[in-house]
Scaffold this motif. Structure first.
Motif, PDB file in Angstrom:
ATOM      1  N   GLU A  83      13.335  49.785 -13.136  1.00  0.00           N
ATOM      2  CA  GLU A  83      13.595  49.667 -14.400  1.00  0.00           C
ATOM      3  C   GLU A  83      14.290  48.490 -15.009  1.00  0.00           C
ATOM      4  O   GLU A  83      14.391  48.205 -16.174  1.00  0.00           O
ATOM      5  CB  GLU A  83      14.121  50.833 -15.096  1.00  0.00           C
ATOM      6  CG  GLU A  83      15.430  51.554 -14.416  1.00  0.00           C
ATOM      7  CD  GLU A  83      14.925  52.428 -12.978  1.00  0.00           C
ATOM      8  OE1 GLU A  83      14.075  52.116 -12.626  1.00  0.00           O
ATOM      9  OE2 GLU A  83      16.122  53.031 -12.508  1.00  0.00           O
ATOM     10  N   ARG A  89      19.582  45.656 -18.484  1.00  0.00           N
ATOM     11  CA  ARG A  89      19.049  46.361 -19.502  1.00  0.00           C
ATOM     12  C   ARG A  89      19.954  46.510 -20.631  1.00  0.00           C
ATOM     13  O   ARG A  89      19.661  46.675 -21.913  1.00  0.00           O
ATOM     14  CB  ARG A  89      18.901  47.679 -18.887  1.00  0.00           C
ATOM     15  CG  ARG A  89      18.022  47.661 -17.796  1.00  0.00           C
ATOM     16  CD  ARG A  89      17.958  49.041 -17.007  1.00  0.00           C
ATOM     17  NE  ARG A  89      16.900  50.075 -17.788  1.00  0.00           N
ATOM     18  CZ  ARG A  89      17.151  51.569 -17.345  1.00  0.00           C
ATOM     19  NH1 ARG A  89      17.879  51.721 -16.432  1.00  0.00           N
ATOM     20  NH2 ARG A  89      16.412  52.406 -17.802  1.00  0.00           N
ATOM     21  N   LEU A 110      13.075  48.734 -20.399  1.00  0.00           N
ATOM     22  CA  LEU A 110      12.520  48.397 -19.230  1.00  0.00           C
ATOM     23  C   LEU A 110      12.497  46.881 -18.955  1.00  0.00           C
ATOM     24  O   LEU A 110      12.075  46.132 -19.902  1.00  0.00           O
ATOM     25  CB  LEU A 110      10.925  49.077 -19.013  1.00  0.00           C
ATOM     26  CG  LEU A 110       9.965  48.342 -17.917  1.00  0.00           C
ATOM     27  CD1 LEU A 110      10.842  49.010 -16.680  1.00  0.00           C
ATOM     28  CD2 LEU A 110       8.855  48.996 -18.357  1.00  0.00           C
ATOM     29  N   THR A 112      10.980  43.606 -17.405  1.00  0.00           N
ATOM     30  CA  THR A 112       9.707  43.198 -16.778  1.00  0.00           C
ATOM     31  C   THR A 112       9.527  41.914 -16.537  1.00  0.00           C
ATOM     32  O   THR A 112      10.633  40.950 -16.967  1.00  0.00           O
ATOM     33  CB  THR A 112       8.504  43.381 -17.912  1.00  0.00           C
ATOM     34  OG1 THR A 112       8.649  42.411 -19.082  1.00  0.00           O
ATOM     35  CG2 THR A 112       8.608  44.712 -18.390  1.00  0.00           C
ATOM     36  N   TRP A 260      10.973  42.286 -21.306  1.00  0.00           N
ATOM     37  CA  TRP A 260      11.362  43.657 -21.656  1.00  0.00           C
ATOM     38  C   TRP A 260      10.374  44.730 -22.538  1.00  0.00           C
ATOM     39  O   TRP A 260       9.532  43.910 -23.166  1.00  0.00           O
ATOM     40  CB  TRP A 260      12.762  43.559 -22.147  1.00  0.00           C
ATOM     41  CG  TRP A 260      13.131  42.725 -23.140  1.00  0.00           C
ATOM     42  CD1 TRP A 260      13.425  41.262 -23.327  1.00  0.00           C
ATOM     43  CD2 TRP A 260      12.998  42.979 -24.625  1.00  0.00           C
ATOM     44  NE1 TRP A 260      13.475  40.830 -24.622  1.00  0.00           N
ATOM     45  CE2 TRP A 260      13.038  42.028 -25.322  1.00  0.00           C
ATOM     46  CE3 TRP A 260      12.439  44.113 -25.256  1.00  0.00           C
ATOM     47  CZ2 TRP A 260      12.925  41.832 -26.666  1.00  0.00           C
ATOM     48  CZ3 TRP A 260      12.346  44.036 -26.572  1.00  0.00           C
ATOM     49  CH2 TRP A 260      12.697  42.847 -27.431  1.00  0.00           C
ATOM     50  N   VAL A 268       7.717  54.338 -21.974  1.00  0.00           N
ATOM     51  CA  VAL A 268       8.448  53.520 -21.118  1.00  0.00           C
ATOM     52  C   VAL A 268       8.579  54.051 -19.770  1.00  0.00           C
ATOM     53  O   VAL A 268       8.188  53.377 -18.810  1.00  0.00           O
ATOM     54  CB  VAL A 268       9.903  53.315 -21.766  1.00  0.00           C
ATOM     55  CG1 VAL A 268      10.527  52.458 -20.811  1.00  0.00           C
ATOM     56  CG2 VAL A 268       9.535  52.529 -23.161  1.00  0.00           C
ATOM     57  N   THR A 272       7.196  52.375 -16.522  1.00  0.00           N
ATOM     58  CA  THR A 272       8.088  52.084 -15.298  1.00  0.00           C
ATOM     59  C   THR A 272       7.336  52.392 -14.006  1.00  0.00           C
ATOM     60  O   THR A 272       7.413  52.057 -12.886  1.00  0.00           O
ATOM     61  CB  THR A 272       9.309  52.935 -15.484  1.00  0.00           C
ATOM     62  OG1 THR A 272      10.038  52.410 -16.715  1.00  0.00           O
ATOM     63  CG2 THR A 272      10.323  52.604 -14.263  1.00  0.00           C
ATOM     64  N   LYS A 275       4.779  49.856 -12.932  1.00  0.00           N
ATOM     65  CA  LYS A 275       5.408  48.765 -12.414  1.00  0.00           C
ATOM     66  C   LYS A 275       5.804  48.947 -10.856  1.00  0.00           C
ATOM     67  O   LYS A 275       5.751  47.892 -10.182  1.00  0.00           O
ATOM     68  CB  LYS A 275       6.879  48.556 -13.176  1.00  0.00           C
ATOM     69  CG  LYS A 275       7.290  47.161 -12.795  1.00  0.00           C
ATOM     70  CD  LYS A 275       8.517  46.833 -13.747  1.00  0.00           C
ATOM     71  CE  LYS A 275       9.643  45.795 -13.292  1.00  0.00           C
ATOM     72  NZ  LYS A 275       8.696  44.562 -13.056  1.00  0.00           N
ATOM     73  N   CYS A 281       9.703  45.446  -8.663  1.00  0.00           N
ATOM     74  CA  CYS A 281      11.180  45.111  -9.576  1.00  0.00           C
ATOM     75  C   CYS A 281      10.831  43.822 -10.008  1.00  0.00           C
ATOM     76  O   CYS A 281      10.370  42.894  -9.378  1.00  0.00           O
ATOM     77  CB  CYS A 281      12.034  45.270  -8.933  1.00  0.00           C
ATOM     78  SG  CYS A 281      12.394  44.506  -7.318  1.00  0.00           S
TER      79      CYS A 281
END
Ligand SMILES: Cc1ncc(COP(=O)(O)O)c(C=O)c1O
Length: 407
Positions: A83, A89, A110, A112, A260, A268, A272, A275, A281
């Motif tokens: 995340e 964040r 999150l 990205t 993000w 979300v 995650t 992802k 990550c």
């Protein structure tokens, strides 16, 4: 008996391509070819939506990266949580609160690997083959390709000078299957530079809430109004209906690949999870660099100079078009972002003019790939973001020569 082994040439040209998944047939080969023309020597390129290299704060980056490596190399060079790192964040949450006026918990952000990854994650999370997705006509090609790549039926809703036409949206929502997603770029849109009028925003959110359609709000160019102004974000008007995705590519550096997403918690969380088996990550070094850049005030300082630079380039593009476009052409007048959208008479074929334009030393992206329904054949996307003002003036002159048929 096993068949005879194929020749190397056949393997490369036929056997492997026959094994490609169905979805890869909707790729962007043609666009890659067009963009590669733009890289030719002596071509002034209005093609890619590239930020101006002058906005890259190389000195600050050099200093910050050295500090990060000296102080915390074991974190900066390590895998990070899917995340995102907590301070990254928190930095994004701080920016959102400061710029959109809505408090947000860092745990709801999150991180990205660019805006394009956020789109891929949403497509992967929501779309089965044949699902209906609405986009602005025209819209960002990367988004259209992300949705089409998951075999969605992507449909355009027209835009005018005030952005998405809400009456046409209402009709699209009333007729046919319920769309799963509506993708909108409300501020200084790619490819037209147009923005969604403030008084349409609440209507749009309300309409989608009523129909159970998730809005993807892409704020890639939101911070790049030439005068620094903003309208309420769709997410701030309906955090239960909107996933907002952002990118640091246009205001920081695309080489760092950071973006993000914020939105309904369930969405979300699913992004995650998606992802975890894409890139697992985003890069820790980039996240730490961005965090310092934001929290030490460099981003805001940088934005002031970037806005001024892009305003100057846009003005040069507009006066170049004024001077050199033949009769019958019209164009948008952006108040921010990177793009002008040029429209010619109906019988103009922008695609056919790509090669002659490149020979005369100017490149652009023809309009039809930004549409999903064959419109845009007579349109040209002109990015003024990367070329210098001298190049823009000369590029507009060359474009005028091509459009008058002198090639
Ligand atoms: C509207 C829009 N969204 C998202 C992106 C993706 O940017 P990145 O993947 O570099 O963050 C772009 C880049 O051109 C864009 O124009």
């Amino acid at each position: 008996m096993p068949s005879a082994p194929a020749e190397t040439g056949t393997l490369l040209s036929t056997v492997w391509p026959e094994l490609f998944a169905r979805r890869s047939a909707r790729g962007g080969d043609e666009l890659t070819a067009i963009l590669s023309l733009a890289d030719a020597k002596d071509v002034i390129t209005f093609s890619g939506g590239f930020p101006a290299p002058e906005t890259f704060p190389v000195d600050v980056f050099t200093e910050l990266i050295a500090k990060l490596l000296a102080e915390d190399a074991s974190r900066a060079l390590q895998y990070s949580p899917t995340e995102g790192l907590e301070p990254a964040r928190a930095a994004v949450a701080g920016l959102i609160e400061a710029k959109q006026g809505v408090a947000i918990d860092a745990a709801d952000v999150l991180v990205t690997s660019g805006g394009i990854e956020a789109l891929q994650l949403l497509a992967k999370t929501f779309l089965d083959p044949g699902d209906r997705v609405l986009v602005e006509g025209p819209s960002y090609l990367g988004a259209i390709m992300a949705f089409a790549g998951f075999e969605a039926d992507v449909e355009s809703v027209s835009i005018d000078d005030g952005g998405l036409e809400v009456d046409e949206l209402a009709e699209a929502l009333r007729n046919g299957r319920r769309p799963k997603l509506l993708y909108v770029i409300p501020d200084h849109q790619n490819p037209t530079g147009l923005s969604l009028a403030a008084d349409r925003r609440a209507d749009l959110v309300e309409m989608c809430r009523r129909h159970g359609v998730l809005i993807i709000e892409d704020v890639a160019y939101r911070d790049l109004a030439f005068d620094g102004s903003t309208s309420p974000s769709l997410w701030s008007l309906g955090p239960d209906v909107v996933v907002q995705i952002g990118t640091f590519s246009k205001i920081f550096a695309p080489g760092v690949r950071l973006g993000w997403a914020v939105g309904p918690q369930s969405v979300v969380a699913a992004m995650t999870a998606a992802k975890q088996n894409t890139d697992q990550c985003s890069g820790a070094l980039g996240q730490m660099l961005m965090t310092r850049f934001v929290t030490e005030g460099h981003l805001e300082r940088n934005l002031v100079t970037a806005r001024e630079l892009y305003a100057g380039r846009a003005a040069t593009m507009l006066s170049g078009l004024e001077e050199h476009m033949p009769a019958g052409y019209s164009w948008t007048r952006p108040r921010g972002g990177f793009f002008v959208w040029l429209t010619g008479p109906a019988d103009v074929d922008a695609r056919a003019l790509v090669a002659p334009a490149a020979r005369l030393g100017v490149a652009y992206v023809p309009g039809s790939p930004f549409h999903t329904d064959g419109r845009g054949h007579n349109c040209f996307r002109l990015a003024y973001s990367r070329a210098t003002e001298d190049e823009i003036a000369e590029g507009a002159r060359r474009l005028g020569t091509v459009l008058r048929g002198n090639y």
